[in-house]
Design an enzyme around this catalytic site. Sequence first.
Site, PDB file in Angstrom:
ATOM      1  N   SER A   8       0.620  -1.286  -0.012  1.00 42.76           N
ATOM      2  CA  SER A   8      -0.068  -0.243   0.026  1.00 42.76           C
ATOM      3  C   SER A   8       0.808   1.176   0.393  1.00 42.76           C
ATOM      4  O   SER A   8       1.294   1.708   1.270  1.00 42.76           O
ATOM      5  CB  SER A   8      -1.089   0.228   1.305  1.00 42.76           C
ATOM      6  OG  SER A   8      -1.921   1.552   1.263  1.00 42.76           O
ATOM      7  N   HIS A  33       0.129  -0.903  -4.930  1.00 42.30           N
ATOM      8  CA  HIS A  33      -1.556  -0.980  -4.607  1.00 42.30           C
ATOM      9  C   HIS A  33      -1.135   0.997  -4.340  1.00 42.30           C
ATOM     10  O   HIS A  33      -0.775   1.702  -3.667  1.00 42.30           O
ATOM     11  CB  HIS A  33      -1.552  -1.541  -3.492  1.00 42.30           C
ATOM     12  CG  HIS A  33      -3.329  -1.110  -3.045  1.00 42.30           C
ATOM     13  ND1 HIS A  33      -4.237  -2.006  -4.050  1.00 42.30           N
ATOM     14  CD2 HIS A  33      -4.138  -0.499  -2.005  1.00 42.30           C
ATOM     15  CE1 HIS A  33      -5.198  -1.277  -3.422  1.00 42.30           C
ATOM     16  NE2 HIS A  33      -5.701  -0.673  -3.156  1.00 42.30           N
ATOM     17  N   ASP A  35      -3.395   3.829  -4.503  1.00 44.11           N
ATOM     18  CA  ASP A  35      -4.849   4.403  -3.405  1.00 44.11           C
ATOM     19  C   ASP A  35      -4.876   5.989  -4.645  1.00 44.11           C
ATOM     20  O   ASP A  35      -4.000   7.060  -3.411  1.00 44.11           O
ATOM     21  CB  ASP A  35      -4.993   4.418  -1.993  1.00 44.11           C
ATOM     22  CG  ASP A  35      -5.374   2.844  -2.069  1.00 44.11           C
ATOM     23  OD1 ASP A  35      -5.816   2.285  -1.969  1.00 44.11           O
ATOM     24  OD2 ASP A  35      -4.029   2.662  -0.454  1.00 44.11           O
ATOM     25  N   HIS A  66      -6.774   1.339  -7.194  1.00 48.17           N
ATOM     26  CA  HIS A  66      -7.330   1.401  -6.274  1.00 48.17           C
ATOM     27  C   HIS A  66      -8.187   3.195  -6.583  1.00 48.17           C
ATOM     28  O   HIS A  66      -7.880   4.197  -5.856  1.00 48.17           O
ATOM     29  CB  HIS A  66      -7.558   1.276  -4.780  1.00 48.17           C
ATOM     30  CG  HIS A  66      -8.542   0.825  -3.956  1.00 48.17           C
ATOM     31  ND1 HIS A  66      -8.618   1.070  -3.011  1.00 48.17           N
ATOM     32  CD2 HIS A  66      -9.934   1.345  -4.638  1.00 48.17           C
ATOM     33  CE1 HIS A  66      -9.766   1.258  -2.369  1.00 48.17           C
ATOM     34  NE2 HIS A  66     -10.750   1.095  -3.711  1.00 48.17           N
ATOM     35  N   GLY A 144     -10.861   5.095   3.222  1.00 45.77           N
ATOM     36  CA  GLY A 144     -10.123   6.444   2.935  1.00 45.77           C
ATOM     37  C   GLY A 144      -9.074   7.132   4.115  1.00 45.77           C
ATOM     38  O   GLY A 144      -8.366   8.125   3.589  1.00 45.77           O
ATOM     39  N   GLY A 147      -4.426   2.709   8.833  1.00 40.23           N
ATOM     40  CA  GLY A 147      -4.419   2.280  10.359  1.00 40.23           C
ATOM     41  C   GLY A 147      -5.652   2.185  11.055  1.00 40.23           C
ATOM     42  O   GLY A 147      -5.680   2.139  12.048  1.00 40.23           O
ATOM     43  N   ASP A 175      -8.020  -5.861   1.314  1.00 39.55           N
ATOM     44  CA  ASP A 175      -7.575  -4.211   1.598  1.00 39.55           C
ATOM     45  C   ASP A 175      -7.965  -3.889   3.150  1.00 39.55           C
ATOM     46  O   ASP A 175      -9.105  -3.625   3.095  1.00 39.55           O
ATOM     47  CB  ASP A 175      -7.696  -4.046   0.817  1.00 39.55           C
ATOM     48  CG  ASP A 175      -6.713  -2.461   0.883  1.00 39.55           C
ATOM     49  OD1 ASP A 175      -6.387  -1.951   1.554  1.00 39.55           O
ATOM     50  OD2 ASP A 175      -7.458  -1.287  -0.060  1.00 39.55           O
ATOM     51  N   GLY A 197      -0.253  -2.125   5.189  1.00 39.57           N
ATOM     52  CA  GLY A 197      -0.253  -1.305   5.318  1.00 39.57           C
ATOM     53  C   GLY A 197       1.299  -1.486   6.196  1.00 39.57           C
ATOM     54  O   GLY A 197       2.024  -1.888   6.247  1.00 39.57           O
TER      55      GLY A 197
END
Length: 220
Positions: A8, A33, A35, A66, A144, A147, A175, A197
């Site tokens: 990520s 990945h 985002d 994504h 969005g 963590g 994910d 991540g």
Amino acid sequence: MQFELMASMMCANYANLEREVKDLEAGGIDSFHIDIMDGRYVPNFAMSLNDMRYIASATKIPLDVHLMVEHPNNNIGLFLGSLRKGDTVYIHPEAEYHPSTTLQKIINAGMVPGIAINPGTSVETVMEMLRIVKKVLVMSVNPGNAGQMYLPYVGKKITKLLSLKEDMEFEIYWDGACSAGKILEYAPKGVRGFVLGTTLLFGKGKAYGETLQNIRKLRF
């Protein structure tokens, strides 16, 4: 057991993105990945078109893009024109009036079509699109921000998707809040890949290669 690991990149160290890409590549990551967030479909801004373009130029490893944006069809050409054939592009069905039209543009460009399913999105509402896409990205947290905590009811959704994937010919990807325990539980059931991540990969003070090797050696 074969499963894919995706980095990520919104969690990467942007003080030296080139080094991050090269270290992850050398460490054996399967894909990057990306985002993309517009601050409207999700309440945050994340990676940009230029971030994606740079990573695409810096590696031959596939990209996993994504799109967390409203009406991706309006600007899908900007993304497709900067990617390579075989890269994956996910859209959120709720973000588009006619998601199948956007997915067809992704297919026509030679990319792998995918949909991302939010925790609050039921499988029934995307059933028709499951016959179009090759990948389904299941969000185990609300999209969005990195963590966040895992939402346990997502497990039942994955079970339902696993029962459909052979007939409809798609693969399932995880994910959000991806821990070693989740890989141990869901890889044997048929989940194909996992986006890594801050839970497992970034900010751990270890070389990425060591971390990825340890994940691949998990005992099932």
